[in-house]
Design a protein around this motif. Structure first.
Motif, PDB file in Angstrom:
ATOM      1  N   MET A   1       0.846  -1.172   0.000  1.00  0.00           N
ATOM      2  CA  MET A   1       0.000   0.000   0.000  1.00  0.00           C
ATOM      3  C   MET A   1       0.893   1.238   0.000  1.00  0.00           C
ATOM      4  N   ARG A   2       0.476   2.249  -0.714  1.00  0.00           N
ATOM      5  CA  ARG A   2       1.245   3.479  -0.807  1.00  0.00           C
ATOM      6  C   ARG A   2       0.374   4.661  -0.383  1.00  0.00           C
ATOM      7  N   ILE A   3       0.978   5.546   0.406  1.00  0.00           N
ATOM      8  CA  ILE A   3       0.344   6.798   0.795  1.00  0.00           C
ATOM      9  C   ILE A   3       1.130   7.918   0.132  1.00  0.00           C
ATOM     10  N   VAL A   4       0.417   8.787  -0.539  1.00  0.00           N
ATOM     11  CA  VAL A   4       1.037   9.952  -1.173  1.00  0.00           C
ATOM     12  C   VAL A   4       0.541  11.184  -0.436  1.00  0.00           C
ATOM     13  N   CYS A   5       1.477  12.004   0.003  1.00  0.00           N
ATOM     14  CA  CYS A   5       1.123  13.228   0.724  1.00  0.00           C
ATOM     15  C   CYS A   5       1.561  14.431  -0.103  1.00  0.00           C
ATOM     16  N   LEU A   6       0.630  15.326  -0.344  1.00  0.00           N
ATOM     17  CA  LEU A   6       0.891  16.548  -1.097  1.00  0.00           C
ATOM     18  C   LEU A   6       0.764  17.726  -0.144  1.00  0.00           C
ATOM     19  N   PHE A   7       1.723  18.632  -0.200  1.00  0.00           N
ATOM     20  CA  PHE A   7       1.614  19.778   0.700  1.00  0.00           C
ATOM     21  C   PHE A   7       2.477  20.953   0.254  1.00  0.00           C
ATOM     22  N   ASN A   8       2.095  22.094   0.774  1.00  0.00           N
ATOM     23  CA  ASN A   8       2.886  23.319   0.683  1.00  0.00           C
ATOM     24  C   ASN A   8       3.336  23.671   2.090  1.00  0.00           C
ATOM     25  N   LEU A   9       4.339  24.480   2.176  1.00  0.00           N
ATOM     26  CA  LEU A   9       4.772  24.968   3.481  1.00  0.00           C
ATOM     27  C   LEU A   9       3.846  26.086   3.930  1.00  0.00           C
ATOM     28  N   LYS A  10       3.737  26.245   5.236  1.00  0.00           N
ATOM     29  CA  LYS A  10       2.947  27.346   5.773  1.00  0.00           C
ATOM     30  C   LYS A  10       3.595  28.674   5.367  1.00  0.00           C
ATOM     31  N   PRO A  11       2.795  29.703   5.214  1.00  0.00           N
ATOM     32  CA  PRO A  11       3.382  31.012   4.931  1.00  0.00           C
ATOM     33  C   PRO A  11       4.412  31.367   6.020  1.00  0.00           C
ATOM     34  N   GLY A  12       5.555  31.800   5.586  1.00  0.00           N
ATOM     35  CA  GLY A  12       6.614  32.177   6.512  1.00  0.00           C
ATOM     36  C   GLY A  12       7.543  31.037   6.892  1.00  0.00           C
ATOM     37  N   ALA A  13       7.137  29.786   6.599  1.00  0.00           N
ATOM     38  CA  ALA A  13       8.018  28.653   6.893  1.00  0.00           C
ATOM     39  C   ALA A  13       9.179  28.648   5.901  1.00  0.00           C
ATOM     40  N   SER A  14      10.352  28.399   6.380  1.00  0.00           N
ATOM     41  CA  SER A  14      11.561  28.390   5.556  1.00  0.00           C
ATOM     42  C   SER A  14      11.723  27.050   4.854  1.00  0.00           C
ATOM     43  N   ALA A  15      11.854  27.084   3.522  1.00  0.00           N
ATOM     44  CA  ALA A  15      12.097  25.853   2.767  1.00  0.00           C
ATOM     45  C   ALA A  15      13.422  25.217   3.202  1.00  0.00           C
ATOM     46  N   ALA A  16      14.430  26.028   3.436  1.00  0.00           N
ATOM     47  CA  ALA A  16      15.729  25.472   3.860  1.00  0.00           C
ATOM     48  C   ALA A  16      15.596  24.775   5.211  1.00  0.00           C
ATOM     49  N   ASP A  17      14.861  25.391   6.138  1.00  0.00           N
ATOM     50  CA  ASP A  17      14.669  24.765   7.452  1.00  0.00           C
ATOM     51  C   ASP A  17      13.865  23.480   7.320  1.00  0.00           C
ATOM     52  N   TYR A  18      12.799  23.519   6.514  1.00  0.00           N
ATOM     53  CA  TYR A  18      11.992  22.314   6.332  1.00  0.00           C
ATOM     54  C   TYR A  18      12.837  21.197   5.722  1.00  0.00           C
ATOM     55  N   GLU A  19      13.571  21.503   4.674  1.00  0.00           N
ATOM     56  CA  GLU A  19      14.340  20.469   3.983  1.00  0.00           C
ATOM     57  C   GLU A  19      15.445  19.900   4.878  1.00  0.00           C
ATOM     58  N   ALA A  20      16.053  20.741   5.700  1.00  0.00           N
ATOM     59  CA  ALA A  20      17.062  20.244   6.650  1.00  0.00           C
ATOM     60  C   ALA A  20      16.408  19.324   7.670  1.00  0.00           C
ATOM     61  N   TRP A  21      15.237  19.717   8.162  1.00  0.00           N
ATOM     62  CA  TRP A  21      14.512  18.859   9.106  1.00  0.00           C
ATOM     63  C   TRP A  21      14.088  17.561   8.421  1.00  0.00           C
ATOM     64  N   ALA A  22      13.598  17.639   7.199  1.00  0.00           N
ATOM     65  CA  ALA A  22      13.159  16.443   6.481  1.00  0.00           C
ATOM     66  C   ALA A  22      14.334  15.474   6.305  1.00  0.00           C
ATOM     67  N   ARG A  23      15.490  15.997   5.905  1.00  0.00           N
ATOM     68  CA  ARG A  23      16.655  15.124   5.678  1.00  0.00           C
ATOM     69  C   ARG A  23      17.199  14.544   6.991  1.00  0.00           C
ATOM     70  N   GLY A  24      17.156  15.349   8.043  1.00  0.00           N
ATOM     71  CA  GLY A  24      17.779  14.934   9.296  1.00  0.00           C
ATOM     72  C   GLY A  24      16.880  14.180  10.250  1.00  0.00           C
ATOM     73  N   VAL A  25      15.564  14.428  10.166  1.00  0.00           N
ATOM     74  CA  VAL A  25      14.638  13.845  11.144  1.00  0.00           C
ATOM     75  C   VAL A  25      13.536  13.027  10.470  1.00  0.00           C
ATOM     76  N   ASP A  26      12.811  13.650   9.570  1.00  0.00           N
ATOM     77  CA  ASP A  26      11.615  13.017   9.012  1.00  0.00           C
ATOM     78  C   ASP A  26      11.947  11.780   8.180  1.00  0.00           C
ATOM     79  N   ILE A  27      12.818  11.916   7.220  1.00  0.00           N
ATOM     80  CA  ILE A  27      13.114  10.787   6.329  1.00  0.00           C
ATOM     81  C   ILE A  27      13.720   9.609   7.102  1.00  0.00           C
ATOM     82  N   PRO A  28      14.756   9.829   7.916  1.00  0.00           N
ATOM     83  CA  PRO A  28      15.274   8.671   8.664  1.00  0.00           C
ATOM     84  C   PRO A  28      14.294   8.141   9.697  1.00  0.00           C
ATOM     85  N   GLY A  29      13.511   9.026  10.306  1.00  0.00           N
ATOM     86  CA  GLY A  29      12.553   8.595  11.319  1.00  0.00           C
ATOM     87  C   GLY A  29      11.446   7.736  10.740  1.00  0.00           C
TER      88      GLY A  29
END
Length: 101
Positions: A1-29
């Motif tokens: 089974m596959r789940i696909v999640c589509l999203f935008n960042l909240k206004p004011g959220a930093s793409a660099a901060d999100y991507e660093a968090w995604a690489r360091g926390v979300d993806i490995p977690g």
């Protein structure tokens, strides 16, 4: 089974901060969850054959072994910290459940 999640960042959220968090926390977690076979995050770069902006900036693809086990994994209090951080970055993410044809 596959789940696909589509999203935008909240206004004011930093793409660099999100991507660093995604690489360091979300993806490995998420990839460490026993119920997950594979988890990837993608940044949308355009629409094929169009100059228009994609409707979503990011796409997550979560391949899971089974829904019950996945729900149990993501309900764990430790994983809820990851989910809460995801919610701090994202603006109304859409989780689409899929199955192979």
């Amino acid at each position: 089974m596959r789940i696909v999640c589509l999203f935008n960042l909240k206004p004011g959220a930093s793409a660099a901060d999100y991507e660093a968090w995604a690489r360091g926390v979300d993806i490995p977690g998420v990839n460490a969850l026993p119920s997950v076979a594979r988890f990837t995050v993608h940044r949308a770069t355009g629409l094929f054959g169009s100059e228009a902006k994609p409707p979503y900036d990011y796409i997550e693809v979560i391949d899971i072994h089974g829904m019950d086990a996945f729900v149990a994994d993501v309900s764990d209090p430790e994983f809820q910290k990851v989910a809460a951080a995801f919610g701090q970055f994202t603006d109304n993410p859409v989780f689409i459940l899929t199955e192979d044809l």
